[in-house]
Each structure stands twice: as structure tokens, then as C-alpha cells.
Design a protein around this motif. Sequence first.
Motif, PDB file in Angstrom:
ATOM      1  N   ASP A   1      47.339  -7.726 -13.224  1.00  0.00           N
ATOM      2  CA  ASP A   1      46.039  -8.120 -12.891  1.00  0.00           C
ATOM      3  C   ASP A   1      45.393  -9.249 -12.646  1.00  0.00           C
ATOM      4  O   ASP A   1      44.920  -9.188 -11.688  1.00  0.00           O
TER       5      ASP A   1
ATOM      6  N   ASP B   1      46.051  -4.378  -5.196  1.00  0.00           N
ATOM      7  CA  ASP B   1      45.684  -3.523  -5.509  1.00  0.00           C
ATOM      8  C   ASP B   1      46.538  -3.830  -7.797  1.00  0.00           C
ATOM      9  O   ASP B   1      47.207  -4.443  -7.751  1.00  0.00           O
ATOM     10  N   PRO B   2      45.916  -2.608  -8.102  1.00  0.00           N
ATOM     11  CA  PRO B   2      45.990  -2.546  -9.855  1.00  0.00           C
ATOM     12  C   PRO B   2      47.859  -2.845 -10.227  1.00  0.00           C
ATOM     13  O   PRO B   2      48.129  -1.961  -8.812  1.00  0.00           O
ATOM     14  N   THR B   3      47.928  -3.618 -10.271  1.00  0.00           N
ATOM     15  CA  THR B   3      49.560  -3.739 -10.974  1.00  0.00           C
ATOM     16  C   THR B   3      50.072  -2.843 -11.923  1.00  0.00           C
ATOM     17  O   THR B   3      51.414  -2.657 -12.125  1.00  0.00           O
TER      18      THR B   3
END
Length: 236
Positions: free
Chosen positions: A87, A79-81
Amino acid sequence: MIDISSTRYLSLPEEFVLLSYRRSGNVHEVRQTATGCAVAELGELALRRTLLTPPRKKSKVCGLDVYHLNSRIELLHTDPTGLAWGDELVTELERERAAARKPVPVHRWLRRRFHAALVLHRNALVEHGLLSPGHSTILKRPRYHPNSRVRDALIGHLQAVCHGESPLDAHMLFLLALVKGAQLSGEFGLSWSQLQKLGVVAGVGPAAHLPEDLRDTSIVLGALVPARENSGRSHT
């Protein structure tokens, strides 16, 4: 420009780089600092619950915990950081994991990443006015002078945690591990006995509330920061 009165605006690799540069504009050893910066990137992603670098196993010898260090990076999700560079690293790690059908070896990744990591986060600090570029007088080598107010505030926070004057959270746990691994503890007035009192390994005292997987990862990451090859010399 970042508001330097803020207590949390830097990522772990940015803090590590800022602490590594001394008032002279040098670091003790550039390869150690660069590798430590890449290690700190893994730490930041571990704090965001994106990955872990757990020990291969733990055992007890004469009643003491012994860590058999990890050789892999374990992605928890993709998932996006919340970080552009984070990312990109997750995408790269997932691609490599899928191709090999196994977790990425951490030492191989560090050898590939260390130089780019230092340049990236050093440039970010310069952009925010927390490192001031210059050159040495004689050899004209580049220097990066840290913002003393912010650097001293970070050191003061580390000291306060070690002295029991400030609570130990996961972020400071990781930063302390990196500072110890980079052999900066003595310069900052942090003794190993004070760090031991934090109960990181045993999960007691100030560290009792911290998850075991984060405590384990902090210990592994601290051990991944290489010792200085030439401890008596300074590099840029």
C-alpha cells in the motif's frame, strides 16, 4: 513464527531473498540481491493485479519474439493490496505519477528503492525465523543463514515445475523469472532449456493458461535483475 509446512505464506520478495542467501550466510552480490528484491516487489504487486511492467513493444526477428523492454511502471488501480508495504508503494507511485502526469520510470524507481527493499524483507524473514543473523568469524561482517528446510522446499518446487512434475502458476512463473535473472538457475539445477519448454514467451504448453500481460511482465521483470559485477566474489 510462520508454519513452515505451509506452501504459500511468503511474498515474492521474501522468497527471492531467502533463495538468494546461501548456507554460508552470504549472497553472491548485495546490489544484485537488493535490486532483485525491489523487482520482486513489483512482481508481487503485478500478481495482485495492482500494476504491470509491460514491454514497450514486441517484434519478431527470424521468427523469434524480441522484447523491447519497458521503462515504466503502469498502475492499474490504487485499491488496498493486502500488504502494508504494498500500500505504501502504491501511494508513492501514484503520487509520483500524478506529479509527472506520466507513469513512473522503472529504473529510477529501482535505484531509489533497492536498499530499503532488501532491509525490509530481510528483517521480515529474520522475524519469522527463516533467516538467522550472525557474523563471519574473521571480519565480523553480518551473515544471514537461511532456514534450509524452507529454502530447499522452494528450490524443490522450482525444479518440479521445470521438470513438468508440478503445474506452472503465475506465482512460480514470476519466481522462475527472478531466479533466472539473478543467475541462480545453475545452482538450483534449472537449465534454460527446461525454462524454455514452459512456453512462457509463446504462451503454449504449461504457460498457455496464463494471461499474456502477466507473462510479458514476468519476462520484463526478470530482465531488470542486474547481472553480477563481480561474479567470483560473495558479499553480505
